[in-house]
Scaffold this motif. Structure first.
Motif, PDB file in Angstrom:
ATOM      1  N   GLY A 187       0.827  -1.197   0.000  1.00 58.93           N
ATOM      2  CA  GLY A 187       0.000   0.000   0.000  1.00 58.93           C
ATOM      3  C   GLY A 187       0.859   1.243   0.000  1.00 58.93           C
ATOM      4  O   GLY A 187       1.879   1.294   0.698  1.00 58.93           O
ATOM      5  N   VAL A 188       0.462   2.232  -0.785  1.00 65.82           N
ATOM      6  CA  VAL A 188       1.235   3.465  -0.921  1.00 65.82           C
ATOM      7  C   VAL A 188       0.385   4.642  -0.459  1.00 65.82           C
ATOM      8  O   VAL A 188      -0.625   4.984  -1.090  1.00 65.82           O
ATOM      9  CB  VAL A 188       1.674   3.687  -2.386  1.00 65.82           C
ATOM     10  N   ASP A 189       0.766   5.244   0.677  1.00 68.03           N
ATOM     11  CA  ASP A 189       0.102   6.436   1.194  1.00 68.03           C
ATOM     12  C   ASP A 189      -1.417   6.258   1.206  1.00 68.03           C
ATOM     13  O   ASP A 189      -1.934   5.355   1.857  1.00 68.03           O
ATOM     14  CB  ASP A 189       0.540   7.677   0.411  1.00 68.03           C
ATOM     15  N   TYR A 243       3.245  -4.756   3.253  1.00 63.89           N
ATOM     16  CA  TYR A 243       4.019  -3.540   3.524  1.00 63.89           C
ATOM     17  C   TYR A 243       3.170  -2.320   3.177  1.00 63.89           C
ATOM     18  O   TYR A 243       2.327  -2.372   2.267  1.00 63.89           O
ATOM     19  CB  TYR A 243       5.299  -3.489   2.674  1.00 63.89           C
ATOM     20  N   ILE A 244       3.407  -1.219   3.899  1.00 60.21           N
ATOM     21  CA  ILE A 244       2.868   0.075   3.507  1.00 60.21           C
ATOM     22  C   ILE A 244       4.024   1.074   3.506  1.00 60.21           C
ATOM     23  O   ILE A 244       4.901   1.018   4.370  1.00 60.21           O
ATOM     24  CB  ILE A 244       1.724   0.555   4.420  1.00 60.21           C
ATOM     25  N   TYR A 288       6.953   1.558   6.262  1.00 59.97           N
ATOM     26  CA  TYR A 288       8.127   2.363   5.941  1.00 59.97           C
ATOM     27  C   TYR A 288       7.660   3.801   5.747  1.00 59.97           C
ATOM     28  O   TYR A 288       6.938   4.105   4.794  1.00 59.97           O
ATOM     29  CB  TYR A 288       8.809   1.872   4.659  1.00 59.97           C
ATOM     30  N   LYS A 289       8.059   4.686   6.647  1.00 59.49           N
ATOM     31  CA  LYS A 289       7.627   6.084   6.578  1.00 59.49           C
ATOM     32  C   LYS A 289       8.796   6.965   6.158  1.00 59.49           C
ATOM     33  O   LYS A 289       9.922   6.809   6.634  1.00 59.49           O
ATOM     34  CB  LYS A 289       7.088   6.561   7.932  1.00 59.49           C
ATOM     35  N   GLU A 308      10.607  -0.087  -5.852  1.00 56.29           N
ATOM     36  CA  GLU A 308      11.930  -0.598  -5.474  1.00 56.29           C
ATOM     37  C   GLU A 308      11.811  -1.698  -4.420  1.00 56.29           C
ATOM     38  O   GLU A 308      12.566  -2.678  -4.439  1.00 56.29           O
ATOM     39  CB  GLU A 308      12.809   0.545  -4.960  1.00 56.29           C
ATOM     40  N   LEU A 309      10.865  -1.545  -3.506  1.00 61.14           N
ATOM     41  CA  LEU A 309      10.637  -2.579  -2.501  1.00 61.14           C
ATOM     42  C   LEU A 309      10.175  -3.878  -3.169  1.00 61.14           C
ATOM     43  O   LEU A 309      10.656  -4.973  -2.832  1.00 61.14           O
ATOM     44  CB  LEU A 309       9.598  -2.104  -1.495  1.00 61.14           C
ATOM     45  N   ALA A 310       9.261  -3.754  -4.128  1.00 63.44           N
ATOM     46  CA  ALA A 310       8.776  -4.937  -4.837  1.00 63.44           C
ATOM     47  C   ALA A 310       9.910  -5.647  -5.569  1.00 63.44           C
ATOM     48  O   ALA A 310      10.021  -6.884  -5.529  1.00 63.44           O
ATOM     49  CB  ALA A 310       7.672  -4.539  -5.818  1.00 63.44           C
ATOM     50  N   ILE A 311      10.769  -4.874  -6.227  1.00 68.00           N
ATOM     51  CA  ILE A 311      11.905  -5.459  -6.942  1.00 68.00           C
ATOM     52  C   ILE A 311      12.841  -6.169  -5.962  1.00 68.00           C
ATOM     53  O   ILE A 311      13.321  -7.275  -6.226  1.00 68.00           O
ATOM     54  CB  ILE A 311      12.670  -4.375  -7.726  1.00 68.00           C
TER      55      ILE A 311
END
Length: 213
Positions: free
Chosen positions: A30-32, A47-48, A71-72, A87-90
């Protein structure tokens, strides 16, 4: 092959679309504000990420209580939240990435997310952006694309340089060794006549966009 779903904070995807892709992916990020969309769809990410400046912080706290890793980042940074999720997914080994909530009112964010499709292509990772009316991805080699009955039209756009020879086979509007300039609209709104369309390009990158009215 690990499939990853990244839900960003653009226009909210339909809950059923979120659930559909979540069931096909082993990794969900999840992104923001996209974290809110996942929460509303009752889909739990692993992860968010983000600065969470546009999120409902009560929802973020509830997601973290469920054991999700957060991750903030500071609002002022040298990368977008979507890029950090990419980048996290990679880093986790994703070989296919589905982006939802990656288009919307912030056109600069939409263009930035299109740039992530190019980064994925260069890494040999398949990535596509999907919203309630469109599906898009990049190709850089001869490719056969499949009919998707959810969409009526398919368009082909030169992404970042002129294509010296571009051919479209077995479509309503075929093309043979056409010089496709950036911004050329001749290849917009084509249609399938069968189950497949063949694409041949001599160089460069083509943005393929499936769309419906």
């Amino acid at each position: 092959m690990m499939n990853c779903l990244i839900v960003a904070g653009g226009v909210k995807p339909n809950n059923e679309v979120i659930k559909y892709f979540s069931e096909k992916c082993q990794l969900i990020i999840g992104v923001d504000k996209g974290c809110n969309y996942l929460f509303e769809a009752k889909v739990k990410p692993q992860y968010i990420v983000g600065d969470f400046d546009s999120s409902n912080l009560d929802i973020i706290d509830e997601i973290v209580k469920q054991g999700v890793i957060k991750y903030k980042y500071q609002c002022e940074k040298n990368f977008t939240d979507s890029e950090e999720a990419f980048e996290l997914a990679i880093s986790k080994g994703a070989k296919r990435i589905e982006f939802l909530g990656a288009t919307g009112d912030r056109f600069d964010h939409t263009l930035g997310n299109l740039g992530l499709l190019l980064k994925a292509l260069k890494l040999g990772v398949y990535a596509e952006i999907v919203d309630d009316r469109n599906k898009m991805f990049l190709i850089n080699r001869n490719t056969i694309i499949k009919r998707d009955d959810k969409y009526k039209y398919v368009s082909f756009l030169a992404y970042n340089n002129r294509i010296e020879e571009f051919s479209i086979k077995d479509a309503k509007y075929p093309l043979d060794k056409y010089v496709l300039e950036i911004g050329d609209s001749r290849t917009v709104s084509n249609e399938f006549t069968g189950d497949e369309i063949g694409l041949e390009l001599s160089n460069g990158n083509i943005l393929v966009v499936y769309s419906k009215d």
